[in-house]
Design a protein around this motif. Structure first.
Motif, PDB file in Angstrom:
ATOM      1  N   THR A 102       1.044  -1.138   0.195  1.00  0.00           N
ATOM      2  CA  THR A 102       0.007   0.249   0.020  1.00  0.00           C
ATOM      3  C   THR A 102       0.905   1.233   0.001  1.00  0.00           C
ATOM      4  O   THR A 102       0.619   2.334  -0.625  1.00  0.00           O
ATOM      5  CB  THR A 102      -1.008   0.107   1.146  1.00  0.00           C
ATOM      6  OG1 THR A 102      -0.245   0.053   2.535  1.00  0.00           O
ATOM      7  CG2 THR A 102      -1.875  -1.237   1.148  1.00  0.00           C
ATOM      8  N   ALA A 103       2.160   1.078   0.774  1.00  0.00           N
ATOM      9  CA  ALA A 103       2.914   2.239   0.571  1.00  0.00           C
ATOM     10  C   ALA A 103       3.577   2.770  -0.548  1.00  0.00           C
ATOM     11  O   ALA A 103       3.779   3.601  -0.970  1.00  0.00           O
ATOM     12  CB  ALA A 103       4.060   2.057   1.683  1.00  0.00           C
ATOM     13  N   ILE A 104       4.023   1.530  -1.287  1.00  0.00           N
ATOM     14  CA  ILE A 104       4.391   1.617  -2.620  1.00  0.00           C
ATOM     15  C   ILE A 104       3.423   2.370  -3.684  1.00  0.00           C
ATOM     16  O   ILE A 104       3.764   3.229  -4.095  1.00  0.00           O
ATOM     17  CB  ILE A 104       4.931   0.405  -3.243  1.00  0.00           C
ATOM     18  CG1 ILE A 104       6.219  -0.398  -2.452  1.00  0.00           C
ATOM     19  CG2 ILE A 104       5.371   0.374  -4.765  1.00  0.00           C
ATOM     20  CD1 ILE A 104       6.336  -1.711  -2.643  1.00  0.00           C
ATOM     21  N   ALA A 105       2.227   1.797  -3.680  1.00  0.00           N
ATOM     22  CA  ALA A 105       1.276   2.188  -4.394  1.00  0.00           C
ATOM     23  C   ALA A 105       0.872   3.813  -4.284  1.00  0.00           C
ATOM     24  O   ALA A 105       0.888   4.480  -5.259  1.00  0.00           O
ATOM     25  CB  ALA A 105      -0.075   1.512  -4.271  1.00  0.00           C
ATOM     26  N   ALA A 106       0.860   4.173  -2.853  1.00  0.00           N
ATOM     27  CA  ALA A 106       0.545   5.433  -2.732  1.00  0.00           C
ATOM     28  C   ALA A 106       1.656   6.413  -3.142  1.00  0.00           C
ATOM     29  O   ALA A 106       1.352   7.836  -3.547  1.00  0.00           O
ATOM     30  CB  ALA A 106       0.410   5.701  -1.111  1.00  0.00           C
ATOM     31  N   TYR A 107       2.948   6.034  -3.034  1.00  0.00           N
ATOM     32  CA  TYR A 107       4.133   6.926  -3.260  1.00  0.00           C
ATOM     33  C   TYR A 107       4.433   6.918  -4.617  1.00  0.00           C
ATOM     34  O   TYR A 107       4.779   7.967  -5.358  1.00  0.00           O
ATOM     35  CB  TYR A 107       5.373   6.557  -2.313  1.00  0.00           C
ATOM     36  CG  TYR A 107       5.457   7.182  -1.160  1.00  0.00           C
ATOM     37  CD1 TYR A 107       5.839   8.389  -0.744  1.00  0.00           C
ATOM     38  CD2 TYR A 107       4.479   6.462  -0.026  1.00  0.00           C
ATOM     39  CE1 TYR A 107       5.843   8.761   0.686  1.00  0.00           C
ATOM     40  CE2 TYR A 107       4.200   6.925   1.293  1.00  0.00           C
ATOM     41  CZ  TYR A 107       5.016   8.391   1.432  1.00  0.00           C
ATOM     42  OH  TYR A 107       4.852   8.819   2.783  1.00  0.00           O
ATOM     43  N   ILE A 108       4.257   5.863  -5.526  1.00  0.00           N
ATOM     44  CA  ILE A 108       4.341   5.922  -6.955  1.00  0.00           C
ATOM     45  C   ILE A 108       3.173   6.834  -7.515  1.00  0.00           C
ATOM     46  O   ILE A 108       3.267   7.499  -8.323  1.00  0.00           O
ATOM     47  CB  ILE A 108       4.174   4.488  -7.617  1.00  0.00           C
ATOM     48  CG1 ILE A 108       5.191   3.565  -7.281  1.00  0.00           C
ATOM     49  CG2 ILE A 108       3.702   4.458  -9.094  1.00  0.00           C
ATOM     50  CD1 ILE A 108       6.425   4.047  -8.096  1.00  0.00           C
TER      51      ILE A 108
ATOM     52  N   PHE B 292      -0.506 -11.465   0.247  1.00  0.00           N
ATOM     53  CA  PHE B 292      -0.209 -10.083  -0.195  1.00  0.00           C
ATOM     54  C   PHE B 292      -1.412  -9.781  -1.079  1.00  0.00           C
ATOM     55  O   PHE B 292      -1.752  -8.540  -1.065  1.00  0.00           O
ATOM     56  CB  PHE B 292       1.076 -10.015  -1.039  1.00  0.00           C
ATOM     57  CG  PHE B 292       2.261 -10.018   0.027  1.00  0.00           C
ATOM     58  CD1 PHE B 292       2.306 -10.133   1.464  1.00  0.00           C
ATOM     59  CD2 PHE B 292       3.664  -9.970  -0.373  1.00  0.00           C
ATOM     60  CE1 PHE B 292       3.399 -10.461   2.338  1.00  0.00           C
ATOM     61  CE2 PHE B 292       4.873 -10.072   0.304  1.00  0.00           C
ATOM     62  CZ  PHE B 292       4.549 -10.246   1.730  1.00  0.00           C
ATOM     63  N   LEU B 293      -1.770 -10.756  -1.847  1.00  0.00           N
ATOM     64  CA  LEU B 293      -2.759 -10.130  -3.015  1.00  0.00           C
ATOM     65  C   LEU B 293      -3.956  -9.802  -2.330  1.00  0.00           C
ATOM     66  O   LEU B 293      -4.874  -9.111  -2.774  1.00  0.00           O
ATOM     67  CB  LEU B 293      -2.870 -11.235  -4.212  1.00  0.00           C
ATOM     68  CG  LEU B 293      -2.195 -11.521  -5.174  1.00  0.00           C
ATOM     69  CD1 LEU B 293      -2.159 -12.616  -5.984  1.00  0.00           C
ATOM     70  CD2 LEU B 293      -2.009 -10.211  -5.892  1.00  0.00           C
ATOM     71  N   ALA B 294      -4.316 -10.846  -1.347  1.00  0.00           N
ATOM     72  CA  ALA B 294      -5.677 -10.765  -0.588  1.00  0.00           C
ATOM     73  C   ALA B 294      -5.434  -9.368   0.222  1.00  0.00           C
ATOM     74  O   ALA B 294      -6.628  -8.848   0.401  1.00  0.00           O
ATOM     75  CB  ALA B 294      -5.704 -11.767   0.383  1.00  0.00           C
ATOM     76  N   GLY B 295      -4.357  -8.832   0.452  1.00  0.00           N
ATOM     77  CA  GLY B 295      -4.373  -7.679   1.385  1.00  0.00           C
ATOM     78  C   GLY B 295      -4.603  -6.353   0.578  1.00  0.00           C
ATOM     79  O   GLY B 295      -5.036  -5.270   0.875  1.00  0.00           O
ATOM     80  N   VAL B 296      -4.664  -6.583  -0.886  1.00  0.00           N
ATOM     81  CA  VAL B 296      -5.184  -5.312  -1.742  1.00  0.00           C
ATOM     82  C   VAL B 296      -6.810  -4.915  -1.413  1.00  0.00           C
ATOM     83  O   VAL B 296      -6.936  -3.849  -1.452  1.00  0.00           O
ATOM     84  CB  VAL B 296      -4.976  -5.752  -3.330  1.00  0.00           C
ATOM     85  CG1 VAL B 296      -5.396  -4.501  -4.310  1.00  0.00           C
ATOM     86  CG2 VAL B 296      -3.502  -6.058  -3.355  1.00  0.00           C
TER      87      VAL B 296
ATOM     88  N   PRO C 157      -8.667   2.780   2.433  1.00  0.00           N
ATOM     89  CA  PRO C 157      -7.088   3.160   1.954  1.00  0.00           C
ATOM     90  C   PRO C 157      -6.307   4.070   2.879  1.00  0.00           C
ATOM     91  O   PRO C 157      -5.276   4.064   2.841  1.00  0.00           O
ATOM     92  CB  PRO C 157      -7.454   3.757   0.770  1.00  0.00           C
ATOM     93  CG  PRO C 157      -9.047   4.369   0.863  1.00  0.00           C
ATOM     94  CD  PRO C 157      -9.896   3.096   1.546  1.00  0.00           C
ATOM     95  N   GLU C 158      -7.222   4.874   3.574  1.00  0.00           N
ATOM     96  CA  GLU C 158      -6.511   5.816   4.431  1.00  0.00           C
ATOM     97  C   GLU C 158      -5.740   5.034   5.887  1.00  0.00           C
ATOM     98  O   GLU C 158      -5.051   5.656   6.597  1.00  0.00           O
ATOM     99  CB  GLU C 158      -7.365   6.772   4.960  1.00  0.00           C
ATOM    100  CG  GLU C 158      -7.916   7.905   3.843  1.00  0.00           C
ATOM    101  CD  GLU C 158      -8.827   8.903   4.352  1.00  0.00           C
ATOM    102  OE1 GLU C 158      -9.116   8.814   5.588  1.00  0.00           O
ATOM    103  OE2 GLU C 158      -8.918   9.848   3.637  1.00  0.00           O
ATOM    104  N   ARG C 159      -6.542   3.961   6.351  1.00  0.00           N
ATOM    105  CA  ARG C 159      -6.443   3.041   7.551  1.00  0.00           C
ATOM    106  C   ARG C 159      -5.494   2.013   7.264  1.00  0.00           C
ATOM    107  O   ARG C 159      -4.981   1.258   8.138  1.00  0.00           O
ATOM    108  CB  ARG C 159      -7.345   2.729   8.297  1.00  0.00           C
ATOM    109  CG  ARG C 159      -8.131   4.178   8.614  1.00  0.00           C
ATOM    110  CD  ARG C 159      -9.426   3.720   9.457  1.00  0.00           C
ATOM    111  NE  ARG C 159      -9.364   2.992  10.493  1.00  0.00           N
ATOM    112  CZ  ARG C 159     -10.382   2.031  11.240  1.00  0.00           C
ATOM    113  NH1 ARG C 159     -11.469   2.239  10.803  1.00  0.00           N
ATOM    114  NH2 ARG C 159     -10.005   1.539  12.323  1.00  0.00           N
ATOM    115  N   ALA C 160      -5.494   1.667   5.977  1.00  0.00           N
ATOM    116  CA  ALA C 160      -4.805   0.158   5.572  1.00  0.00           C
ATOM    117  C   ALA C 160      -3.287  -0.026   6.186  1.00  0.00           C
ATOM    118  O   ALA C 160      -3.072  -1.187   6.865  1.00  0.00           O
ATOM    119  CB  ALA C 160      -4.811  -0.117   4.212  1.00  0.00           C
ATOM    120  N   PHE C 161      -2.612   1.056   6.226  1.00  0.00           N
ATOM    121  CA  PHE C 161      -1.054   0.735   6.286  1.00  0.00           C
ATOM    122  C   PHE C 161      -1.078   0.736   8.081  1.00  0.00           C
ATOM    123  O   PHE C 161      -0.415  -0.316   8.483  1.00  0.00           O
ATOM    124  CB  PHE C 161      -0.641   2.064   6.128  1.00  0.00           C
ATOM    125  CG  PHE C 161       0.920   2.025   6.246  1.00  0.00           C
ATOM    126  CD1 PHE C 161       1.990   1.151   5.668  1.00  0.00           C
ATOM    127  CD2 PHE C 161       1.591   2.756   7.541  1.00  0.00           C
ATOM    128  CE1 PHE C 161       3.279   1.442   5.776  1.00  0.00           C
ATOM    129  CE2 PHE C 161       2.741   2.709   7.768  1.00  0.00           C
ATOM    130  CZ  PHE C 161       3.811   2.172   6.940  1.00  0.00           C
TER     131      PHE C 161
END
Length: 454
Positions: A110-116, A340-344, A351-355
């Motif tokens: 989720t962090a990678i997705a947010a920063y990309i 990892f896939l299920a965590g998507v 999205p705001e609390r997932a991390f």
């Protein structure tokens, strides 16, 4: 020539790679991402949390060192739990470690997705996470040596970024340039502007920041000359914690007022942006992405070995025990990748609390792992074993460390709502593991009575 272990792995990791794996485990997104929000919530006194957790981490690492030199194993603490506590402890600690890395991986993706997204706002974030997962999965499936090389360069980039910050920040504080100076430690409400309870409430996130330091122990099973390499690597983790974590937090609190930091921005980006360096945000964004990729990479590596160790004892799905022709535990690696896939889905709905939710659940696994290592070392010492690399102050430091870990768990329901979610998941995790162990035990009992069951 590469030799092969009894477990089927190759001694493909050298001193240079093990040292960097140790560094990579000691510097993660807990520092690059989490420290900004915690500074905003706690104030300069956050350094007390990092120092207290750092002391606990020191004793955990020295306990690990004593166990590794007693018997290096890629199953690491799962193997030690089975030997010194009992088969049920190996089962429970192994699955809790998997929970740790499964949820850590979700957080990192989720962090990678947010920063990309910072660079490419139109690109689908779920696709970014999928590409990142595909990359680290390919690296882990190809070879151990490739994993070690990638971690070497990932860690090198992280160390360079932190070192540049430490040098520049220290110079600004000493020369009192701009707002920088020791006065920021006591200004804007004092050293503890939110009170001591907030310092205690930050312990869970700080413990997560120190997660993965045990990676060096798992790498021991695939390390040439572990008795020479491992003590240096473990001691190296300890001083890196003191410099990179405690030192960074102190300097962050001194170069700018604690009120300048925010939860959704890396504190290092905040610092460099304040200097007026135009490319600072992009550079630190790259470092944060690298740190997250490194964590996912390490998670697949660690869980692959742990799950294979458990699968050989019929404590994990048989598929998880599959070893590829490249001597890589591909079954365990793929098993974790599916999680990892299920965590998507968590990222999609929250999205705001997932991390924060993912890191809070992952920290339960960290605490279980640390507690297991400390308890196993205590049992090893009681057996009369004399180590050339003993844990200082044992057994008193064992009990102090265990008490600290219990305190962290008991504080979770009194912290924020994301930590409460993790805390109230504990009964479900305990029930699931207890049920799993009961099924495994029943299967073993039937297996002893029926020679056709394996």
């Amino acid at each position: 020539m590469r030799t092969q272990t009894d477990e089927g792995y190759r001694h493909a990791l050298g001193n240079r790679q093990v040292q960097m794996i140790a560094i990579g485990g000691a510097i993660g997104v807990g520092l690059f991402l989490g420290s900004g929000g915690r500074l905003a919530a706690t104030g300069p006194a956050l350094v007390l949390s990092y120092a207290a957790a750092g002391v606990a981490a020191f004793f955990v690492m020295r306990a690990l060192g004593e166990l590794v030199l007693y018997r290096p194993a890629s199953g690491s603490f799962v193997e030690y739990a089975g030997e010194f506590i009992g088969p049920w402890a190996a089962f429970a600690s192994g699955w809790m470690y998997w929970i740790n890395w499964a949820f850590t991986g979700i957080a990192e993706l989720t962090a990678i997705a947010a920063y990309i997204h910072y660079w490419a706002p139109a690109f689908p974030q779920w696709l970014t996470a999928l590409i990142a997962l595909g990359f680290v999965l390919s690296v882990n499936l190809l070879s151990v040596r490739l994993f070690g090389e990638l971690e070497f360069w990932f860690a090198l980039l992280k160390v360079l970024a932190i070192t540049v910050f430490l040098v520049i920040a220290l110079a600004l504080v000493v020369l009192t340039v701009g707002q920088a100076g020791p006065q920021n430690l006591v200004s804007h409400g004092g050293f503890m502007p939110k009170g001591f309870p907030m310092v205690l409430m930050s312990l869970q996130s700080v413990v997560f920041a120190y997660s993965a330091i045990e990676m060096v122990g798992i790498a021991a099973g695939e390390t040439a000359r572990p008795h020479q390499v491992m003590p240096k690597a473990i001691n190296g983790v300890v001083w890196r914690i003191a410099i990179f974590y405690v030192g960074s937090v102190i300097l962050l609190a001194m170069v700018l007022p604690w009120t300048a930091y925010r939860a959704d921005i890396s504190p290092f980006v905040t610092f460099f942006s304040g200097l007026g360096v135009p490319w600072a945000a992009d550079a630190m964004n790259l470092v944060v992405i690298t740190a997250a990729l490194s964590s996912c990479n390490s998670g697949l590596y660690a869980t692959g070995r742990i799950l294979r160790s458990m699968a050989t004892k019929h404590e994990a799905p048989r598929f998880a025990g599959t070893l590829s022709s490249r001597h890589v535990p591909m079954g365990g690696i793929l098993f974790t990748a599916i999680m990892f896939l299920a965590g998507v889905a968590l990222f999609y709905y929250l999205p705001e609390r997932a991390f924060n939710i993912a890191t809070a659940v992952a920290s339960l696994g960290v605490i279980t792992t640390w507690g297991t290592l400390v308890l196993c070392q205590l049992r090893l010492r009681r057996s009369g074993h004399l180590s050339t690399f003993p844990m200082p102050g044992s057994p008193y430091t064992n009990w102090l460390t265990l008490a600290f870990l219990v305190l962290v768990v008991l504080l979770m329901p009194f912290a924020d709502r994301d930590q409460r979610v993790a805390f109230f998941l504990i009964p479900a995790l305990v029930a699931a593991i207890a049920l799993g162990w009961r099924l495994v035990s029943r299967r073993r009992t039937r297996g002893r009575g029926d020679p056709t069951i394996s």
